[in-house]
Design an enzyme around this catalytic site. Structure first.
Site, PDB file in Angstrom:
ATOM      1  N   LYS A   1     -22.457 -51.645  11.062  1.00 50.13           N
ATOM      2  CA  LYS A   1     -22.795 -50.239  11.262  1.00 50.13           C
ATOM      3  C   LYS A   1     -24.226 -50.010  10.792  1.00 50.13           C
ATOM      4  O   LYS A   1     -24.547 -50.237   9.625  1.00 50.13           O
ATOM      5  CB  LYS A   1     -21.842 -49.326  10.499  1.00 50.13           C
ATOM      6  CG  LYS A   1     -22.201 -47.850  10.648  1.00 50.13           C
ATOM      7  CD  LYS A   1     -21.488 -46.976   9.645  1.00 50.13           C
ATOM      8  CE  LYS A   1     -22.105 -45.588   9.632  1.00 50.13           C
ATOM      9  NZ  LYS A   1     -21.564 -44.746   8.542  1.00 50.13           N
TER      10      LYS A   1
ATOM     11  N   GLY B   1     -19.335 -35.623   8.146  1.00 47.95           N
ATOM     12  CA  GLY B   1     -19.144 -34.185   8.233  1.00 47.95           C
ATOM     13  C   GLY B   1     -17.714 -33.716   8.230  1.00 47.95           C
ATOM     14  O   GLY B   1     -17.443 -32.532   8.049  1.00 47.95           O
TER      15      GLY B   1
END
Length: 325
Positions: free
Chosen positions: A168, A256
């Protein structure tokens, strides 16, 4: 003999029991309810209750639907996964809690940061003592890298340490917002792909940049839902929907998410998965929250596949008007 059945008049040449009438109508008596002259007739009396000329009958049943559960897997860089929830391994009070939260989440992929070994105190526990890399797919990330060079160095070390090619990439712009620095992200992604890495990339929710990352060879696009660790939920559902619509590789909301409804919304928008850490680790009960997130992702995915009803300005009755008693 005349009978009024569900508002329609029918004639029969001979007297009938209710059971005989249902057979003539090709109805299963176990699946209907019958009212004769405004009085309900128990099913046990269908065979013994003989109808008379002029009787009024109402025959009703339930309408609706069900669901069929089947494996709903997806692929990242040729690897198949059944859990669409990816979780981080940081911010927990200890590695035991980390382990229990991951187990409760049902996740198959876990993100791991590359950090220096504590050479001063070799008695300190290590993540791999609690989270088995043979059981989970470790996803090395570049957390807190602010330049392409830092990210490249980190992932090259990760591949050397564990042989991981699936990584990632995140290159941050500043410490206050932790928004992705997209010029540096694009720069690093090109080099990593050229070096044979399979890059899952944390990025802005800009459909144009997301498409550019896909076209250059990233194996998964991971737009932020809101700033990292904010718990604000999905702030740009329109942008996320467009990214999903145009993508030919998995799209996973990254960052988020604050609670289960946020995860469900991400999945209802058509995302292939959700990545989170703070939402679980910072909950009052991380283990329970991990379990909640597992079910939220499943529910959101099922809702997306089912296809939501259209939104309307005014009311619409849920019961059909046809066949009204």
């Amino acid at each position: 003999m005349k009978l009024t059945i569900n508002g329609e008049v029918r004639e029969y040449s001979a007297s009938l029991t209710i059971q005989e009438l249902l057979a003539d109508l090709e109805l299963d008596g176990s699946k209907v309810a019958l009212e004769r002259n405004l009085e309900i007739v128990p099913r046990s009396e269908y065979g013994s209750t003989r109808l008379e000329d002029g009787d009024t009958l109402e025959i009703v049943h339930f309408i609706g639907g069900g669901n069929v559960t089947q494996e709903d897997s997806f692929e990242i860089a040729g690897q198949k996964f059944t859990s669409r929830l990816i979780v981080g391994t940081g911010k927990y009070k200890d590695f035991e809690e980390t382990k229990l939260a991951i187990e409760a989440s049902g996740a198959e992929i876990v993100t791991v940061a590359v950090r220096r070994v504590n050479i001063m105190d070799r008695s300190q526990p290590m993540l791999v003592d609690y989270v088995d890399p043979k059981k989970y797919t470790f996803l090395p990330n570049t957390a807190f890298c602010y330049t392409a060079e830092e990210a490249l160095r980190t992932l090259r070390l990760a591949r050397e340490a564990g042989g991981w090619d699936l990584v990632k990439l995140e290159v941050l712009g500043d410490e206050k917002t932790l928004y992705p620095n997209m010029p540096e992200t694009l720069k690093a992604a090109r080099v990593l792909i050229d070096e044979g890495f399979k890059v899952m990339v944390y990025c802005s929710d800009d459909p144009i940049l997301c498409k550019e990352l896909e076209d250059m060879g990233c194996v998964a696009i991971m737009p932020l839902g809101a700033p990292i660790g904010s718990g604000l939920g999905i702030q740009n559902p329109v942008g996320i929907s467009i990214i999903n619509e145009q993508a030919n590789v998995p799209v996973l909301v990254d960052a988020g998410v604050g609670t289960a409804s946020d995860a469900a919304i991400a999945m209802e928008l058509g995302c292939d998965g959700v990545l989170m850490n703070s939402a679980i680790a910072h909950a009052k009960d991380p283990i329970r929250m991990a379990d909640a997130m597992k079910h939220a992702v499943i529910a959101g995915r099922q809702a997306y596949l089912a296809g939501r009803m259209p939104k309307k300005m005014y009311a619409n009755p849920s019961s059909p008007l046809a066949g009204l008693i």
